[in-house]
Write an enzyme that holds these catalytic residues in place. Structure first.
Site, PDB file in Angstrom:
ATOM      1  N   GLY A 145       0.819  -1.196   0.000  1.00 49.57           N
ATOM      2  CA  GLY A 145       0.000   0.000   0.000  1.00 49.57           C
ATOM      3  C   GLY A 145       0.858   1.254   0.000  1.00 49.57           C
ATOM      4  O   GLY A 145       2.048   1.213   0.330  1.00 49.57           O
ATOM      5  N   CYS A 146       0.252   2.385  -0.334  1.00 52.50           N
ATOM      6  CA  CYS A 146       1.015   3.637  -0.467  1.00 52.50           C
ATOM      7  C   CYS A 146       1.501   4.157   0.877  1.00 52.50           C
ATOM      8  O   CYS A 146       2.697   4.420   1.053  1.00 52.50           O
ATOM      9  CB  CYS A 146       0.203   4.672  -1.226  1.00 52.50           C
ATOM     10  SG  CYS A 146      -1.457   4.966  -0.573  1.00 52.50           S
ATOM     11  N   PHE A 147       0.601   4.311   1.857  1.00 52.40           N
ATOM     12  CA  PHE A 147       1.031   4.735   3.181  1.00 52.40           C
ATOM     13  C   PHE A 147       1.992   3.707   3.784  1.00 52.40           C
ATOM     14  O   PHE A 147       2.970   4.065   4.440  1.00 52.40           O
ATOM     15  CB  PHE A 147      -0.165   4.932   4.113  1.00 52.40           C
ATOM     16  CG  PHE A 147      -0.643   6.348   4.238  1.00 52.40           C
ATOM     17  CD1 PHE A 147       0.251   7.407   4.350  1.00 52.40           C
ATOM     18  CD2 PHE A 147      -1.998   6.632   4.258  1.00 52.40           C
ATOM     19  CE1 PHE A 147      -0.197   8.714   4.482  1.00 52.40           C
ATOM     20  CE2 PHE A 147      -2.460   7.940   4.390  1.00 52.40           C
ATOM     21  CZ  PHE A 147      -1.550   8.981   4.501  1.00 52.40           C
TER      22      PHE A 147
END
Length: 322
Positions: free
Chosen positions: A131-133
């Site tokens: 995921g990005c975070f």
């Protein structure tokens, strides 16, 4: 060079558009088809106008499983598993999923964070893109976790651009809400915390600290900024040296000796990290582009590793620093 016959499933959104932007010029990639149920029959450049003159493909709702070397899965979260059950690709096809569906490694997918799993990715046929975070947070903290420096609760805040919410219009993603505004969401409960803890335990089996993460919606389109800190008894020089050693061979993660800003990373596949000690705390900043290192760029990085290509191939992008 023998081209890699490649497909993209679910390519109408932001991550699909970024995958297309990267792959249409990737020297080892041959795009066989681009799939979208919602945009079938339309030219790619109609849906992604930035690709006019770069891509003549037409979106299709038909799925070809034979003769495909690699497939990128860009479907909404929760849909990939069912799709792969209904559409069975060859065991030799490399599947790179950008959703949350398979990030738990017990599902048989390799977690695609190259900074810790590069060797596994090189032989994997099923790769779960982080995921990005999760990417920004893990890269901010992994060297410290590996050194067992974190003994107490980790305090983290992170702000993300509106593209992180996807292309479909929502109440908190449209211009009139985001412009000149900031807000918190999923306080301490963000879905990426599970994969973050999984990786931290991978690099340090004794890791058990609580992670308190405050995610913010930013009033900008793309990028992620992470600030993390925890009590630290060592020196700033010791910390910087450890970070540089940990990322010595990383193709895209760089430790900066000077203050950083988010725009240094936007439009690139880089994660840029800065470390300093203040008030007895080790403070780490990290910056990434949520659509590139946080999604499609990292997926292409995993594609390069899985096919034995130079890791930076197709990803030498300059930031929009001004």
């Amino acid at each position: 060079m023998t081209k890699i016959k490649t497909a993209i499933i679910g390519a109408a959104g932001y991550t699909g558009g970024e995958l297309l932007r990267l792959l249409v010029h990737h020297p080892a990639c041959e795009l066989i088809y681009v799939h979208s149920n919602s945009q079938k029959g339309k030219k790619v450049s109609e849906v992604h106008p930035d690709l006019i003159g770069d891509c003549d493909l037409i979106f299709t709702d038909q799925v070809q499983t034979e003769g495909i070397d690699a497939v990128f899965m860009g479907l909404p979260h929760g849909q990939t598993k069912g799709f792969l059950e209904q559409n069975v690709f060859s065991p030799d096809t490399v599947i790179i999923d950008l959703s949350t569906d398979f990030r738990d490694e017990s599902n048989g997918f390799t977690y695609g964070l190259p900074e810790v799993n590069a060797e596994k990715i090189k032989t994997a046929k099923k790769i779960a893109n982080p995921g990005c975070f999760a990417t920004g947070i893990q890269l901010a903290l992994l060297p410290a976790i590996a050194k067992s420096w974190v003994k107490d609760t980790i305090q983290i805040s992170g702000i993300t651009g509106s593209t992180g919410a996807g292309k479909k219009l929502g109440e908190t993603s449209h211009f009139s809400y985001r412009s000149s505004n900031t807000s918190v969401y999923k306080l301490f409960t963000h879905q990426h915390l599970k994969e973050i803890s999984q990786t931290f335990k991978q690099v340090n089996s004794s890791f058990s600290s609580e992670i308190l993460f405050v995610p913010y919606r930013g009033n900008f389109p793309r990028g992620i900024w992470i600030t993390a800190y925890f009590p630290f008894e060592g020196t700033e020089e010791e910390a910087i040296a450890a970070y540089k050693e940990f990322y010595r061979d990383a193709a895209f993660t760089h430790v900066s000796d000077i203050d950083i800003d988010m725009k240094q990373a936007v439009n690139t596949n880089k994660c840029i990290v800065h470390v300093q000690k203040e008030a007895g705390q080790l403070v780490i900043y990290s910056a990434i582009d949520n659509l590139l290192k946080g999604a499609s760029g990292q997926a292409v990085q995993n594609y390069n590793l899985a096919f034995g290509l130079e890791e930076r191939m197709g990803l030498n992008l300059k930031s929009i620093g001004f």
